[in-house]
Design a protein around this motif. Sequence first.
Motif, PDB file in Angstrom:
ATOM      1  N   UNK A 174       0.784  -1.224   0.000  1.00 38.92           N
ATOM      2  CA  UNK A 174       0.000   0.000   0.000  1.00 38.92           C
ATOM      3  C   UNK A 174       0.816   1.274   0.000  1.00 38.92           C
ATOM      4  N   UNK A 175       2.122   1.175  -0.165  1.00 37.14           N
ATOM      5  CA  UNK A 175       2.989   2.355  -0.123  1.00 37.14           C
ATOM      6  C   UNK A 175       3.232   2.898  -1.533  1.00 37.14           C
ATOM      7  N   UNK A 176       3.552   4.194  -1.604  1.00 27.46           N
ATOM      8  CA  UNK A 176       3.705   4.889  -2.885  1.00 27.46           C
ATOM      9  C   UNK A 176       5.149   5.349  -3.090  1.00 27.46           C
ATOM     10  N   UNK A 177       5.688   5.094  -4.295  1.00 26.15           N
ATOM     11  CA  UNK A 177       6.928   5.742  -4.706  1.00 26.15           C
ATOM     12  C   UNK A 177       6.528   7.088  -5.282  1.00 26.15           C
ATOM     13  N   UNK A 178       6.815   8.154  -4.541  1.00 31.49           N
ATOM     14  CA  UNK A 178       6.340   9.477  -4.926  1.00 31.49           C
ATOM     15  C   UNK A 178       7.125  10.052  -6.102  1.00 31.49           C
ATOM     16  N   UNK A 179       8.438  10.114  -5.963  1.00 28.38           N
ATOM     17  CA  UNK A 179       9.293  10.677  -7.016  1.00 28.38           C
ATOM     18  C   UNK A 179      10.730  10.310  -6.702  1.00 28.38           C
ATOM     19  N   UNK A 180      11.602  10.446  -7.691  1.00 25.79           N
ATOM     20  CA  UNK A 180      13.024  10.232  -7.448  1.00 25.79           C
ATOM     21  C   UNK A 180      13.855  11.245  -8.229  1.00 25.79           C
ATOM     22  N   UNK A 181      15.022  11.532  -7.663  1.00 22.87           N
ATOM     23  CA  UNK A 181      15.967  12.469  -8.276  1.00 22.87           C
ATOM     24  C   UNK A 181      17.359  11.857  -8.149  1.00 22.87           C
ATOM     25  N   UNK A 182      18.082  11.762  -9.256  1.00 19.25           N
ATOM     26  CA  UNK A 182      19.401  11.129  -9.249  1.00 19.25           C
ATOM     27  C   UNK A 182      20.514  12.163  -9.140  1.00 19.25           C
ATOM     28  N   UNK A 183      21.611  11.741  -8.490  1.00 25.80           N
ATOM     29  CA  UNK A 183      22.810  12.560  -8.357  1.00 25.80           C
ATOM     30  C   UNK A 183      23.940  11.915  -9.151  1.00 25.80           C
ATOM     31  N   UNK A 184      24.699  12.747  -9.862  1.00 24.04           N
ATOM     32  CA  UNK A 184      25.841  12.289 -10.645  1.00 24.04           C
ATOM     33  C   UNK A 184      27.075  12.263  -9.746  1.00 24.04           C
ATOM     34  N   UNK A 185      27.339  11.110  -9.126  1.00 24.39           N
ATOM     35  CA  UNK A 185      28.473  11.004  -8.210  1.00 24.39           C
ATOM     36  C   UNK A 185      29.802  11.029  -8.962  1.00 24.39           C
ATOM     37  N   UNK A 186      29.798  10.561 -10.202  1.00 20.10           N
ATOM     38  CA  UNK A 186      31.021  10.634 -11.012  1.00 20.10           C
ATOM     39  C   UNK A 186      31.444  12.084 -11.210  1.00 20.10           C
ATOM     40  N   UNK A 187      30.474  12.971 -11.440  1.00 20.66           N
ATOM     41  CA  UNK A 187      30.768  14.392 -11.598  1.00 20.66           C
ATOM     42  C   UNK A 187      31.366  14.964 -10.312  1.00 20.66           C
ATOM     43  N   UNK A 188      30.807  14.566  -9.179  1.00 22.84           N
ATOM     44  CA  UNK A 188      31.348  15.034  -7.900  1.00 22.84           C
ATOM     45  C   UNK A 188      32.824  14.658  -7.784  1.00 22.84           C
ATOM     46  N   UNK A 189      33.142  13.412  -8.164  1.00 24.14           N
ATOM     47  CA  UNK A 189      34.536  12.961  -8.103  1.00 24.14           C
ATOM     48  C   UNK A 189      35.413  13.685  -9.108  1.00 24.14           C
ATOM     49  N   UNK A 190      34.881  13.938 -10.309  1.00 23.12           N
ATOM     50  CA  UNK A 190      35.649  14.608 -11.360  1.00 23.12           C
ATOM     51  C   UNK A 190      36.005  16.047 -11.009  1.00 23.12           C
ATOM     52  N   UNK A 191      35.198  16.687 -10.200  1.00 24.70           N
ATOM     53  CA  UNK A 191      35.384  18.121  -9.930  1.00 24.70           C
ATOM     54  C   UNK A 191      35.930  18.409  -8.532  1.00 24.70           C
ATOM     55  N   UNK A 192      36.238  17.363  -7.764  1.00 24.30           N
ATOM     56  CA  UNK A 192      36.695  17.574  -6.386  1.00 24.30           C
ATOM     57  C   UNK A 192      38.217  17.487  -6.279  1.00 24.30           C
ATOM     58  N   UNK A 193      38.794  18.361  -5.445  1.00 27.66           N
ATOM     59  CA  UNK A 193      40.253  18.422  -5.281  1.00 27.66           C
ATOM     60  C   UNK A 193      40.745  17.449  -4.217  1.00 27.66           C
ATOM     61  N   UNK A 194      39.963  17.277  -3.162  1.00 28.54           N
ATOM     62  CA  UNK A 194      40.360  16.385  -2.074  1.00 28.54           C
ATOM     63  C   UNK A 194      39.096  15.842  -1.415  1.00 28.54           C
ATOM     64  N   UNK A 195      39.274  15.047  -0.367  1.00 28.40           N
ATOM     65  CA  UNK A 195      38.132  14.373   0.254  1.00 28.40           C
ATOM     66  C   UNK A 195      37.158  15.360   0.875  1.00 28.40           C
ATOM     67  N   UNK A 196      37.669  16.432   1.448  1.00 26.32           N
ATOM     68  CA  UNK A 196      36.777  17.438   2.037  1.00 26.32           C
ATOM     69  C   UNK A 196      35.954  18.124   0.944  1.00 26.32           C
ATOM     70  N   UNK A 197      36.616  18.419  -0.158  1.00 25.54           N
ATOM     71  CA  UNK A 197      35.932  19.043  -1.291  1.00 25.54           C
ATOM     72  C   UNK A 197      34.876  18.104  -1.861  1.00 25.54           C
ATOM     73  N   UNK A 198      35.209  16.797  -1.890  1.00 26.23           N
ATOM     74  CA  UNK A 198      34.267  15.786  -2.391  1.00 26.23           C
ATOM     75  C   UNK A 198      32.975  15.808  -1.576  1.00 26.23           C
ATOM     76  N   UNK A 199      33.109  15.750  -0.254  1.00 27.22           N
ATOM     77  CA  UNK A 199      31.916  15.704   0.595  1.00 27.22           C
ATOM     78  C   UNK A 199      31.169  17.030   0.599  1.00 27.22           C
TER      79      UNK A 199
END
Length: 638
Positions: free
Chosen positions: A415-440
Motif C-alpha cells: 500500500x505504499x507509494x513511490x512518490x518521485x526520485x531524483x538522481x545525483x551524478x556522483x562521477x561528476x562530484x569525483x571529477x570536480x573535487x580536489x580532495x576528500x573534504x571538497x568531495x563531501x
Amino acid sequence: MNTNVFDELVIVKRSGQRVAFNKAKIAIAIKKAFDSTYDEYDVNAVNKIFADVLNYIEDNYKERKTISVEDIQDIIENTLNASNYLEAYEAFKQYRVKRAQSRDLFTTKQQHKFLKAMEFLSSRDVNSFQSIITFAKSISTEYARAYLLDNKYIRNHDEGNIFIHNLGMYSFQISRGSVLDLSKIEINDNYIFYLINYLKNLKKEQYGDEVLASLDKVLTPYYIYLYKNYLIDYLTKYLEIYGILPYINIGALKDEISMLEDISDCKNELNKYFKSEVSKKIFEKSLQDTTFTTNNKVADDIKNLLVSIEDESTLKTEGYTISFGSAKSNIGLIIRKMILDVFKTKDFKNISFNYKIYDLKQIDEILDIIEMGKGFNIINLLSNSNKTNVSDIEYFSHGEKLIDNINEDKRQSLGRIMLANCSINLARVALTSKDIDDFYLHLNNNLDLAKNELLVAFENMCNCYKENYTYLFQERVILDSEKLEALQKVRKIFRGGVLYINIIGLYEASLLFFKNDSSQLIKLLEYLNDYAKKISFEERLNFSISLINYSDASSHFINVDKTIFGSQIDGITTKNSYEEAYKAFKTINEVSAYERLSSGGHKYSIEVLSKTSKKKIKETLTEAINNDVAFINVKVGG
C-alpha cells in the motif's frame, strides 16, 4: 587553462543581472547544437569546440571583469564556423534568432520557452499517435521548466549534476508508482474482469511501475471462492441426476461449503453428508471435477490478467511488476506454477516479474525460464535485509526497495507509494573535487539540491484532492486511503510514501577518488544513509537512498561529462553509460554489506550466457542467495 580567470569573470545576462561564470552552460549549449544537427557525432568534437571557446575567453577576457551572454554566444558561433561544423553553426545561429523573436513576441519571461515545444512538433510526423504523445510530454516538460521549478533545479539537471526523473509529469501532479495491496478488492464472479479494468485505469493516475504484490497470495482466496462455488454446482447437478438430492440436506451442505475457509481438508469435513456408496462416489466425482475446473479457470484468468495489462495503452511510461513466490499453502503453490507457466509461454515487454525465494529448492522452478532466455528479478526472502515483522517486502522492477517509514508501526511495503526520485551524478562530484573534504562538500550540496527538488515535487502533488483521483484511493489498495475524506487534500496519504535520492556513478567515483578502497565506499554509504535519516526526521517525510543505474539518467550524465571533460578518461568517460553500483565492490560479501546501507534499494545483476549449464546457473544463484544478496536481477543472453 587558468581557472582563476573564470573564477573572477562575471557574466552579464540580457536583463542586466550579474552571475558567476558557468563553464557547464557553454558545454551544454554546444552539445545542443550538435544534438539538433547530427544523428551521430564524435563527442570529442564537442569537447574540442568547448575547449576552444574557453581558451578564446581566457585569452581575450583575462583583463576584463565581465562578459555578456551575447558575447559568449558570438564566440560559440564563430568557433563552430571556424572549425567547419557548418550544420551545427547554422543550427546554433537559427536557435539564437528564434529565441530573440520569441522574447520579443512574449512579454512574460517564461512564455517564449513554449516556442521550443511548438518547434519540436514541426519536426515530427504528427500523423503518428506516438509523436502526439511525445509532443504532449514536451509541452508538459516546458511548462514545468518555465513555471513549476526554480531555475537552479533545471540548470543543474541540464548540466548533469542531478537528473529530475518526473520532469515531464510535473504538471500532472501525479506520483510515480505503488505497491498495490490487492487483497482489499472484493472477490466475486467478475473479480478478474474488474481487476483488469481497475489496473488499466490506475495507470492513468500514476506514470511509473505498479507492483501487483504477492499475486499468488492475493489470488488464493479467489481460487477458494471458485472452488466452493464449483463444488456446490457439481454436487447439486450429480445428486439430482442420480435422484439422491431429496435425501441430502443440500441447504446445510451448501451453507457448510460456503463457510469453509480451508478447502484442503473439505473431504473429511463434508463426508458426514454422504452415507451411501452411490452418494460417496458422487462426492468423489464432484471433488475431482471441481479441482479440474477450478485449476483451468484460474489458469485462464491468470493468463487473461497478464496478457490484458501487458497490452495496455502506449500512454504509460512504465508497466507492471508481478511479485510472487512467497505463498506456502498448497493452493499458493498451484497458483505460483500457473504464473510461471504463463511467463514461459509469452514474451512480456510491459511486465516485469519479481520471483520471491524463501527456500533454495525454488531455484529449480526457474531454471527452465532462464534457459528459455527470459530475464527477471529475484527477491531473496532469506536475506537479513528483507526480513520484516509485518508482511513480505516488495521491490519495484528497477530494484527500488520500499519498506522504511518514519512511522515505525507502518514499516511495510504493502500500500505504499513511490512518490518521485531524483538522481545525483556522483562521477561528476569525483571529477570536480580536489580532495576528500571538497568531495563531501560537493556531495552535500547536490544532496541538498536533490532533497529540495523532491520537496517541490511533493508539495506539487499534495495540491490535489481526493476527487482528483478516480481510482487510486477507490479500493483501499493504498495504505490508510480509507481515512481520506471527501474534499480533502491527499497530503495525509502521500506523507506515507517515499522520496528517493538515487546515486549514479558510485563505481566511477571509486576508481577516481577512492582507488577501489571498499572501506571508504562503506563510509560513503553510511554518510548517505545517515543523510537520508536526518532529512526524514527534519522534514517528517520518508527519504531513501537508492543505487539504481537508470539508463536515461546514466546516459544523460555521461554524455554531458564527455562534453565537459572529454571521452578519454580511462574507465570513466570511455563508455556509453556509467556502471551499476555493485561493480564498485570486489566480492559478493561486500555487495551484501553495501546493500544493507542503501535503504531505497539497488540492483545486483547476474548475467547468464545462453550456453551456460543449468548446474552452473544454479550454483551462481545459490551463491548470491547464500551471501545475503537481497535483490538479484537475472539477465540472459550473449
